[in-house]
Motif scaffolding. Structure first.
Motif, PDB file in Angstrom:
ATOM      1  N   PRO A  25       1.493  -9.988  19.538  1.00 52.28           N
ATOM      2  CA  PRO A  25       0.803  -9.620  18.146  1.00 52.28           C
ATOM      3  C   PRO A  25       0.736  -8.164  17.972  1.00 52.28           C
ATOM      4  O   PRO A  25       0.714  -7.053  19.463  1.00 52.28           O
ATOM      5  N   TYR A  26       1.119  -7.969  16.763  1.00 54.78           N
ATOM      6  CA  TYR A  26       0.710  -5.867  16.103  1.00 54.78           C
ATOM      7  C   TYR A  26      -0.464  -5.697  16.912  1.00 54.78           C
ATOM      8  O   TYR A  26      -0.911  -5.753  15.897  1.00 54.78           O
ATOM      9  N   GLN A  27      -0.822  -5.526  18.133  1.00 55.58           N
ATOM     10  CA  GLN A  27      -2.404  -5.013  17.932  1.00 55.58           C
ATOM     11  C   GLN A  27      -2.813  -3.772  19.353  1.00 55.58           C
ATOM     12  O   GLN A  27      -2.104  -4.209  19.485  1.00 55.58           O
ATOM     13  N   ALA A  28      -3.812  -3.057  19.389  1.00 58.35           N
ATOM     14  CA  ALA A  28      -4.262  -2.840  20.655  1.00 58.35           C
ATOM     15  C   ALA A  28      -4.511  -2.962  21.872  1.00 58.35           C
ATOM     16  O   ALA A  28      -4.794  -4.435  21.554  1.00 58.35           O
ATOM     17  N   TYR A  64       8.221  -3.278  17.508  1.00 52.22           N
ATOM     18  CA  TYR A  64       6.322  -2.500  17.406  1.00 52.22           C
ATOM     19  C   TYR A  64       6.222  -0.713  17.737  1.00 52.22           C
ATOM     20  O   TYR A  64       5.091  -0.194  17.089  1.00 52.22           O
ATOM     21  N   MET A  65       6.734  -0.625  19.145  1.00 53.12           N
ATOM     22  CA  MET A  65       6.650   0.917  19.550  1.00 53.12           C
ATOM     23  C   MET A  65       7.100   1.540  18.519  1.00 53.12           C
ATOM     24  O   MET A  65       6.395   2.861  17.650  1.00 53.12           O
ATOM     25  N   LEU A  66       8.036   1.624  17.754  1.00 50.74           N
ATOM     26  CA  LEU A  66       8.651   2.096  16.806  1.00 50.74           C
ATOM     27  C   LEU A  66       7.861   2.405  15.787  1.00 50.74           C
ATOM     28  O   LEU A  66       7.609   3.266  14.451  1.00 50.74           O
ATOM     29  N   TYR A  67       7.416   1.202  15.100  1.00 48.25           N
ATOM     30  CA  TYR A  67       6.078   0.712  14.123  1.00 48.25           C
ATOM     31  C   TYR A  67       4.910   1.870  14.507  1.00 48.25           C
ATOM     32  O   TYR A  67       4.048   2.564  13.678  1.00 48.25           O
ATOM     33  N   ARG A  68       4.706   1.913  15.770  1.00 46.37           N
ATOM     34  CA  ARG A  68       3.580   2.609  16.247  1.00 46.37           C
ATOM     35  C   ARG A  68       3.735   4.003  16.065  1.00 46.37           C
ATOM     36  O   ARG A  68       2.680   4.429  16.414  1.00 46.37           O
ATOM     37  N   ALA A  69       4.853   3.861  16.980  1.00 47.56           N
ATOM     38  CA  ALA A  69       5.223   6.105  16.583  1.00 47.56           C
ATOM     39  C   ALA A  69       5.168   6.183  14.731  1.00 47.56           C
ATOM     40  O   ALA A  69       4.179   7.614  14.823  1.00 47.56           O
ATOM     41  N   ALA A  70       5.653   5.433  14.046  1.00 44.61           N
ATOM     42  CA  ALA A  70       5.575   5.974  12.329  1.00 44.61           C
ATOM     43  C   ALA A  70       4.073   6.107  12.104  1.00 44.61           C
ATOM     44  O   ALA A  70       3.869   7.287  11.398  1.00 44.61           O
ATOM     45  N   LEU A 179       9.978  -1.695   8.170  1.00 48.23           N
ATOM     46  CA  LEU A 179       9.056  -2.294   9.565  1.00 48.23           C
ATOM     47  C   LEU A 179       8.324  -3.396   8.998  1.00 48.23           C
ATOM     48  O   LEU A 179       7.999  -4.146  10.460  1.00 48.23           O
ATOM     49  N   ALA A 180       7.472  -3.104   7.324  1.00 46.26           N
ATOM     50  CA  ALA A 180       6.503  -3.640   7.719  1.00 46.26           C
ATOM     51  C   ALA A 180       6.003  -5.121   7.705  1.00 46.26           C
ATOM     52  O   ALA A 180       5.655  -6.552   8.025  1.00 46.26           O
ATOM     53  N   GLY A 181       7.341  -5.997   7.400  1.00 44.35           N
ATOM     54  CA  GLY A 181       7.877  -7.468   7.294  1.00 44.35           C
ATOM     55  C   GLY A 181       7.923  -8.093   8.398  1.00 44.35           C
ATOM     56  O   GLY A 181       8.248  -8.695   8.605  1.00 44.35           O
ATOM     57  N   GLN A 182       8.285  -7.121   9.692  1.00 38.35           N
ATOM     58  CA  GLN A 182       8.747  -7.581  11.078  1.00 38.35           C
ATOM     59  C   GLN A 182       7.415  -7.607  11.763  1.00 38.35           C
ATOM     60  O   GLN A 182       7.144  -8.370  12.901  1.00 38.35           O
ATOM     61  N   VAL A 184       3.536  -8.951  12.973  1.00 36.87           N
ATOM     62  CA  VAL A 184       2.708  -9.782  12.991  1.00 36.87           C
ATOM     63  C   VAL A 184       1.880  -9.194  13.822  1.00 36.87           C
ATOM     64  O   VAL A 184       1.325  -8.850  14.895  1.00 36.87           O
ATOM     65  N   LEU A 185       0.328  -9.959  12.639  1.00 33.97           N
ATOM     66  CA  LEU A 185      -0.540  -9.206  13.249  1.00 33.97           C
ATOM     67  C   LEU A 185      -1.827 -10.297  13.831  1.00 33.97           C
ATOM     68  O   LEU A 185      -1.038 -11.350  13.277  1.00 33.97           O
TER      69      LEU A 185
END
Length: 188
Positions: A25-28, A64-70, A179-182, A184-185
């Motif tokens: 998932p999208y996490q640290a 996820y990498m692009l989302y983290r950059a934003a 990208l928010a809809g893609q 997954v937390l």
């Protein structure tokens, strides 16, 4: 209250297997977990990484990498970012499927009752037939499956004001919105 000593490790193993049964998932990222990480190089320059497990496909890792950059751009008070360098690495391993090799084979131990006082096998064929024993060193698996893991990395430079008309620049707010809809937390 008395705790069963066999129950605690079994529950820990079950939780570990359950955690590994889904895509990252999208996490640290932590030392024991995959996810995103970033490192600041200059005031407005970062390196952003996202590494996924074997169930996370390449497109998800890059998203996820692009989302983290934003997300990082907005957190630092900037409006847009430019991707200076971008790579996606693939780590491929082959793991055995089925077969007979097991390094922790419970019946492979030279015991006195099996080998006898002079080292000669006692009940040699019967023991092998009874427990389905096969040589753990030579009876390896006959099939392998490919396991791929991806890690995306980008060096970004953040800026303020309107985004330049260049495909290497991204509007951070638009990236987050699109990208928010893609994303997954983690659950819990």
């Amino acid at each position: 209250m008395k705790t069963n000593k066999k129950l605690v490790p079994a529950l820990a193993a079950l939780a570990l297997v359950g955690a590994c049964a889904t895509a990252t998932p999208y996490q640290a990222a932590t030392p024991s977990n995959r996810g995103y990480s970033n490192q600041q190089i200059e005031q407005n320059r970062f390196v952003v990484n996202f590494s996924g497990n074997s169930l996370t496909d390449r497109q998800t890792v890059e998203t996820y990498m692009l989302y983290r950059a934003a997300e990082l751009t907005v957190q630092n008070g900037y409006d847009h970012f430019r991707v200076v360098r971008r790579t996606t690495d693939e780590d491929t391993n082959f793991v055995p499927v089925g077969g007979t090799y097991d390094p922790y084979y419970s019946y492979f131990s030279p015991r006195y009752r099996f080998y006898g006082p002079r080292g000669r096998p006692i009940g040699y064929p019967y023991h092998w037939q009874r427990f389905g024993y096969s040589d753990p060193f030579w009876g390896g698996p006959s099939q392998y499956r490919e396991v791929n893991r991806f890690e995306a990395s980008a060096e970004i430079i953040m800026g303020k004001g309107p985004k330049p008309n260049d495909p290497a620049y991204f509007n951070a707010d638009e990236v987050l919105m699109n990208l928010a809809g893609q994303i997954v937390l983690p659950t819990s």
